[in-house]
Design a protein around this motif. Structure first.
Motif, PDB file in Angstrom:
ATOM      1  N   TRP A 196       0.841  -1.202   0.000  1.00 46.54           N
ATOM      2  CA  TRP A 196       0.000   0.000   0.000  1.00 46.54           C
ATOM      3  C   TRP A 196       0.876   1.252   0.000  1.00 46.54           C
ATOM      4  CZ3 TRP A 196      -4.569   1.796  -1.111  1.00 46.54           C
ATOM      5  CH2 TRP A 196      -4.951   3.047  -0.635  1.00 46.54           C
ATOM      6  N   ILE A 197       1.893   1.251   0.838  1.00 46.03           N
ATOM      7  CA  ILE A 197       2.775   2.412   0.944  1.00 46.03           C
ATOM      8  C   ILE A 197       3.513   2.639  -0.375  1.00 46.03           C
ATOM      9  CG2 ILE A 197       4.821   3.337   2.122  1.00 46.03           C
ATOM     10  CD1 ILE A 197       3.759   1.778   4.647  1.00 46.03           C
ATOM     11  N   VAL A 198       4.028   1.567  -0.964  1.00 45.69           N
ATOM     12  CA  VAL A 198       4.737   1.697  -2.242  1.00 45.69           C
ATOM     13  C   VAL A 198       3.789   2.243  -3.314  1.00 45.69           C
ATOM     14  CG1 VAL A 198       5.829   0.380  -4.114  1.00 45.69           C
ATOM     15  CG2 VAL A 198       6.507  -0.019  -1.737  1.00 45.69           C
ATOM     16  N   SER A 199       2.559   1.755  -3.342  1.00 43.97           N
ATOM     17  CA  SER A 199       1.610   2.249  -4.346  1.00 43.97           C
ATOM     18  C   SER A 199       1.294   3.724  -4.133  1.00 43.97           C
ATOM     19  CB  SER A 199       0.333   1.410  -4.364  1.00 43.97           C
ATOM     20  OG  SER A 199      -0.434   1.616  -3.195  1.00 43.97           O
ATOM     21  N   ARG A 200       1.227   4.163  -2.880  1.00 36.23           N
ATOM     22  CA  ARG A 200       0.986   5.576  -2.592  1.00 36.23           C
ATOM     23  C   ARG A 200       2.176   6.441  -3.003  1.00 36.23           C
ATOM     24  NH1 ARG A 200      -3.616   7.520   0.333  1.00 36.23           N
ATOM     25  NH2 ARG A 200      -2.133   9.191   0.459  1.00 36.23           N
ATOM     26  N   VAL A 201       3.390   5.959  -2.721  1.00 44.04           N
ATOM     27  CA  VAL A 201       4.599   6.682  -3.136  1.00 44.04           C
ATOM     28  C   VAL A 201       4.649   6.759  -4.657  1.00 44.04           C
ATOM     29  CG1 VAL A 201       7.135   6.648  -3.164  1.00 44.04           C
ATOM     30  CG2 VAL A 201       5.906   6.133  -1.045  1.00 44.04           C
ATOM     31  N   PHE A 202       4.333   5.669  -5.338  1.00 51.98           N
ATOM     32  CA  PHE A 202       4.307   5.660  -6.797  1.00 51.98           C
ATOM     33  C   PHE A 202       3.298   6.678  -7.329  1.00 51.98           C
ATOM     34  CE2 PHE A 202       2.316   4.201 -10.734  1.00 51.98           C
ATOM     35  CZ  PHE A 202       3.408   4.267 -11.587  1.00 51.98           C
ATOM     36  N   ALA A 203       2.101   6.675  -6.768  1.00 47.42           N
ATOM     37  CA  ALA A 203       1.069   7.608  -7.225  1.00 47.42           C
ATOM     38  C   ALA A 203       1.510   9.056  -7.019  1.00 47.42           C
ATOM     39  CB  ALA A 203      -0.247   7.338  -6.491  1.00 47.42           C
ATOM     40  N   ARG A 204       2.095   9.343  -5.862  1.00 50.43           N
ATOM     41  CA  ARG A 204       2.558  10.706  -5.589  1.00 50.43           C
ATOM     42  C   ARG A 204       3.700  11.094  -6.523  1.00 50.43           C
ATOM     43  NH1 ARG A 204       3.073  15.222  -3.115  1.00 50.43           N
ATOM     44  NH2 ARG A 204       4.892  15.882  -1.918  1.00 50.43           N
ATOM     45  N   SER A 205       4.669  10.218  -6.696  1.00 49.33           N
ATOM     46  CA  SER A 205       5.801  10.552  -7.561  1.00 49.33           C
ATOM     47  C   SER A 205       5.351  10.714  -9.009  1.00 49.33           C
ATOM     48  CB  SER A 205       6.917   9.513  -7.442  1.00 49.33           C
ATOM     49  OG  SER A 205       6.506   8.255  -7.904  1.00 49.33           O
ATOM     50  N   SER A 206       4.454   9.866  -9.464  1.00 47.41           N
ATOM     51  CA  SER A 206       3.937   9.983 -10.835  1.00 47.41           C
ATOM     52  C   SER A 206       3.205  11.292 -11.040  1.00 47.41           C
ATOM     53  CB  SER A 206       3.005   8.816 -11.146  1.00 47.41           C
ATOM     54  OG  SER A 206       3.721   7.613 -11.158  1.00 47.41           O
ATOM     55  N   ALA A 207       2.395  11.684 -10.069  1.00 47.03           N
ATOM     56  CA  ALA A 207       1.655  12.943 -10.178  1.00 47.03           C
ATOM     57  C   ALA A 207       2.608  14.140 -10.183  1.00 47.03           C
ATOM     58  CB  ALA A 207       0.653  13.064  -9.030  1.00 47.03           C
ATOM     59  N   LEU A 208       3.612  14.114  -9.313  1.00 48.89           N
ATOM     60  CA  LEU A 208       4.588  15.205  -9.278  1.00 48.89           C
ATOM     61  C   LEU A 208       5.357  15.306 -10.592  1.00 48.89           C
ATOM     62  CD1 LEU A 208       6.036  14.783  -5.659  1.00 48.89           C
ATOM     63  CD2 LEU A 208       4.599  16.668  -6.487  1.00 48.89           C
ATOM     64  N   LEU A 209       5.804  14.168 -11.111  1.00 48.93           N
ATOM     65  CA  LEU A 209       6.531  14.176 -12.385  1.00 48.93           C
ATOM     66  C   LEU A 209       5.656  14.681 -13.525  1.00 48.93           C
ATOM     67  CD1 LEU A 209       8.575  10.853 -12.230  1.00 48.93           C
ATOM     68  CD2 LEU A 209       9.521  13.161 -12.506  1.00 48.93           C
ATOM     69  N   ALA A 210       4.442  14.185 -13.601  1.00 48.27           N
ATOM     70  CA  ALA A 210       3.538  14.608 -14.680  1.00 48.27           C
ATOM     71  C   ALA A 210       3.292  16.111 -14.624  1.00 48.27           C
ATOM     72  CB  ALA A 210       2.220  13.836 -14.596  1.00 48.27           C
ATOM     73  N   ALA A 211       3.040  16.627 -13.442  1.00 45.88           N
ATOM     74  CA  ALA A 211       2.786  18.063 -13.303  1.00 45.88           C
ATOM     75  C   ALA A 211       4.019  18.885 -13.666  1.00 45.88           C
ATOM     76  CB  ALA A 211       2.338  18.378 -11.874  1.00 45.88           C
ATOM     77  N   ALA A 212       5.190  18.443 -13.235  1.00 46.97           N
ATOM     78  CA  ALA A 212       6.422  19.182 -13.530  1.00 46.97           C
ATOM     79  C   ALA A 212       6.739  19.163 -15.019  1.00 46.97           C
ATOM     80  CB  ALA A 212       7.585  18.609 -12.723  1.00 46.97           C
ATOM     81  N   PHE A 213       6.588  18.001 -15.655  1.00 45.93           N
ATOM     82  CA  PHE A 213       6.832  17.932 -17.097  1.00 45.93           C
ATOM     83  C   PHE A 213       5.818  18.793 -17.848  1.00 45.93           C
ATOM     84  CE2 PHE A 213       9.599  14.337 -16.248  1.00 45.93           C
ATOM     85  CZ  PHE A 213      10.541  14.421 -17.259  1.00 45.93           C
ATOM     86  N   GLU A 214       4.570  18.736 -17.415  1.00 41.61           N
ATOM     87  CA  GLU A 214       3.520  19.543 -18.059  1.00 41.61           C
ATOM     88  C   GLU A 214       3.835  21.038 -17.962  1.00 41.61           C
ATOM     89  OE1 GLU A 214       0.173  20.395 -20.202  1.00 41.61           O
ATOM     90  OE2 GLU A 214       0.847  18.367 -19.739  1.00 41.61           O
ATOM     91  N   ALA A 215       4.299  21.473 -16.818  1.00 43.53           N
ATOM     92  CA  ALA A 215       4.539  22.898 -16.584  1.00 43.53           C
ATOM     93  C   ALA A 215       5.847  23.407 -17.185  1.00 43.53           C
ATOM     94  CB  ALA A 215       4.528  23.181 -15.077  1.00 43.53           C
ATOM     95  N   HIS A 216       6.859  22.540 -17.273  1.00 48.01           N
ATOM     96  CA  HIS A 216       8.196  23.060 -17.585  1.00 48.01           C
ATOM     97  C   HIS A 216       8.939  22.389 -18.727  1.00 48.01           C
ATOM     98  CE1 HIS A 216       7.787  25.282 -13.859  1.00 48.01           C
ATOM     99  NE2 HIS A 216       7.562  24.154 -13.215  1.00 48.01           N
ATOM    100  N   ALA A 217       8.425  21.333 -19.311  1.00 41.67           N
ATOM    101  CA  ALA A 217       9.219  20.540 -20.251  1.00 41.67           C
ATOM    102  C   ALA A 217       8.869  20.752 -21.717  1.00 41.67           C
ATOM    103  CB  ALA A 217       9.133  19.067 -19.898  1.00 41.67           C
ATOM    104  N   ASP A 218       8.060  21.748 -22.023  1.00 44.78           N
ATOM    105  CA  ASP A 218       7.751  22.074 -23.412  1.00 44.78           C
ATOM    106  C   ASP A 218       7.257  20.865 -24.209  1.00 44.78           C
ATOM    107  OD1 ASP A 218       7.521  23.862 -25.579  1.00 44.78           O
ATOM    108  OD2 ASP A 218       9.538  23.375 -26.293  1.00 44.78           O
TER     109      ASP A 218
END
Length: 156
Positions: free
Chosen positions: A24-46
């Motif tokens: 459960w913890i690993v899945s939560r960490v994965f979900a959080r990291s995926s969301a952070l990466l997606a948002a950062a790429f969306e905002a800054h990666a052209d």
């Protein structure tokens, strides 16, 4: 269900028998990291995404490679590698040339523009790592990474 009404999911509530399970913890960490990466790429990666980053990183580290080797080395499906390379080729980040030994195979190389893009993407990814691991001390971050590798690299 109370009085015929379904219980709405409350993200901060997890049943006790679930909340401390490593899966459960690993899945939560994965979900959080995926969301952070997606948002950062969306905002800054052209328009570039995580798979572009992995492909550029592989080409920069390992040198020219076939599309099939890139797929195997990065864990990205072959058709997604082809699509990602087409996008990056259009931006001048990679070059594809027929392999002189195997005419049906392309050899891909990173360009100078691709190396520059990789450095910009490194900054984005570094920022996400810092945000994700912010609750941990530097020693805990190192330990988290070491333990994660042990678990992830375990072969049955």
């Amino acid at each position: 269900m109370l009085s015929g009404m379904p219980m709405r999911h409350q993200p901060d509530r997890t049943p006790d028998r679930v909340k401390d399970r490593p899966t459960w913890i690993v899945s939560r960490v994965f979900a959080r990291s995926s969301a952070l990466l997606a948002a950062a790429f969306e905002a800054h990666a052209d328009g570039l995404r995580g798979y572009h980053y992995r492909l550029l990183a592989a080409l920069e580290q390992w040198g020219a490679a076939s599309q099939a080797d890139l797929s195997r080395g990065t864990g990205i499906d072959r058709s997604d590698v082809t699509g990602g390379l087409t996008e990056m080729e259009g931006r001048g980040l990679v070059e594809r040339r027929p392999d002189p030994e195997h005419k049906r195979r392309n050899i891909v190389t990173i360009t100078e523009a691709g190396r520059e893009a990789l450095l910009r993407l490194d900054d984005i990814v570094d920022g996400v790592q810092a945000e994700l691991l912010a609750p941990l001390s530097p020693a805990q971050r190192k330990q988290f990474i070491e333990m994660g590798r042990l678990v992830a690299d375990r072969r049955a």
